[in-house]
Scaffold this active site. Sequence first.
Site, mmCIF file in Angstrom:
data_model
loop_
_atom_site.group_PDB
_atom_site.id
_atom_site.type_symbol
_atom_site.label_atom_id
_atom_site.label_comp_id
_atom_site.label_asym_id
_atom_site.label_seq_id
_atom_site.Cartn_x
_atom_site.Cartn_y
_atom_site.Cartn_z
ATOM 1 C CB SER A 290 -0.898 -0.014 1.243
ATOM 2 O OG SER A 290 -1.681 1.137 1.294
ATOM 3 C CD GLU A 291 -0.455 3.409 -4.028
ATOM 4 O OE1 GLU A 291 -0.923 4.014 -4.996
ATOM 5 O OE2 GLU A 291 -1.054 2.498 -3.418
ATOM 6 C CG ASN A 292 -1.346 4.071 3.511
ATOM 7 O OD1 ASN A 292 -1.135 2.940 3.084
ATOM 8 N ND2 ASN A 292 -2.180 4.312 4.483
ATOM 9 C CE LYS A 315 -4.610 1.640 -3.220
ATOM 10 N NZ LYS A 315 -3.281 1.214 -3.602
ATOM 11 C CB SER A 332 5.511 3.580 0.207
ATOM 12 O OG SER A 332 4.561 2.992 -0.652
#
Length: 465
Positions: A290-292, A315, A332
């Site tokens: 997950s990008e976060n 998401k 990330s």
Amino acid sequence: MMNKVVENVQKALQDVTDGVVIMFGGFGLCGIPENSITELIAKKVKNLTCISNNAGTDNFGLGLMLKNKQIKKMISSYVGENQEFERQLLSGVLEVELIPQGTLAERIRAGGAGIPAFFTPAGVGTEIENGKQLQEFEGKKYLMESWLKADFAIIKAWKGDTAGNLIFRGTAQNFNPLMATAGKITIAEVEELVEVGTLNPNEVQLPGIYVQRIFKGSQYTKKIEQRMVTEQNRNEQNLEKLQTLGISKKQIAQRIAKEIKDGYYVNLGIGIPTLVANYLSPQINVVLQSENGLLGIGPFPNESEIDADFINAGKQTITLQKGASLFNSAESFNMIRGEHIDLTILGAMEVSESGDIANWKIPYKMVKGMGGAMDLVASAKNIIVAMQHLSKDGKSKLLPECTLPLTGINCVKKIVTELAVLEVLPEGGFKLLEKAPGVSIEYIKEVTLGRLIVDEHTPDITFDF
């Protein structure tokens, strides 16, 4: 030992005045400095330049400051579902600089590290390239991007001590520690404030050298922007619409799940791709990125354990499992940019027969922002698109060339629509691999404007798991 504690939010923000540049930590509504935003609204400071991944929602976070016309310029990666942000952008009331999410994170990291410029592949071949220096390294093109710094960085942490050492909870790291390094004055609000020596040095995620002021906040609501959980059918039902031909959106996700192999690290985009996690085979080991700032996925064991600090905007709900890890947004995108992700699954508005993808805006009508998509398509080893074959007005979305602003070029490898599974050939063209039950090859030819390569014995899409 120096003491950086200030009495309250009013004292912490007393010298924030009109026209300054402020970085705001957070991702969606996760890890945002709620108390500080409330105080800035009360202070009625205006003409601000705000650097933030996005701007909250219409009724929470920076979205409230937008409504109050306090923000002159936003530097962000994602507009999302914030209608006020989008309205002000499209009307020209608000100056907006949209930046690929990984580039935004790295520009902030560079600002804090004293690195004036760097090169990234994100945005090559798109409008982001305009006016930037382009250079080739080892046969691949990169754009030069410059650092970002601010007068103030306002961040939120879980725990902090009086010297400014901070610990973040869950995915609330996101942009917070990066921005702390890039502000001339960094102000941290924390849920728990303890004396020096209380925190375990091995657990400190941001050293106090980057923090000038710290205060204990109160009454955190930690709203969740959008919650999707695998055990519920509610979101699947929301995605389903009346459909008379081809497979459903849920079945598109089912079919794409077959493409995921044992040991893959996978990034899922918003929309249909989110559902793919529901159909992963229990016989394989897959890690979702997950990008976060999280690797690993799983539903919460019970409702009481759900916390906004673990939510990624748009998401699925995710929590820590054995083997999971947490990190900030720059880390990330190191994973993404460094080609450590095996498969990226995205939605799209258009795909060209050469594998170009457009999925972030319709000029003068709709702008959602590129978020992390430009970074993903510039560096992912394999990209599959989940999309509808036709637009709402019945036009083909599989084209000789994209008509909408590009997200990336020559990157899509496979497409799954309600009508077909198609491969984008290296030399160009859509090769029909499978067709939906009850859909004729003639119809797929009719609704595919790009060059279609067809074997008349193309099998039907099947669901055998």
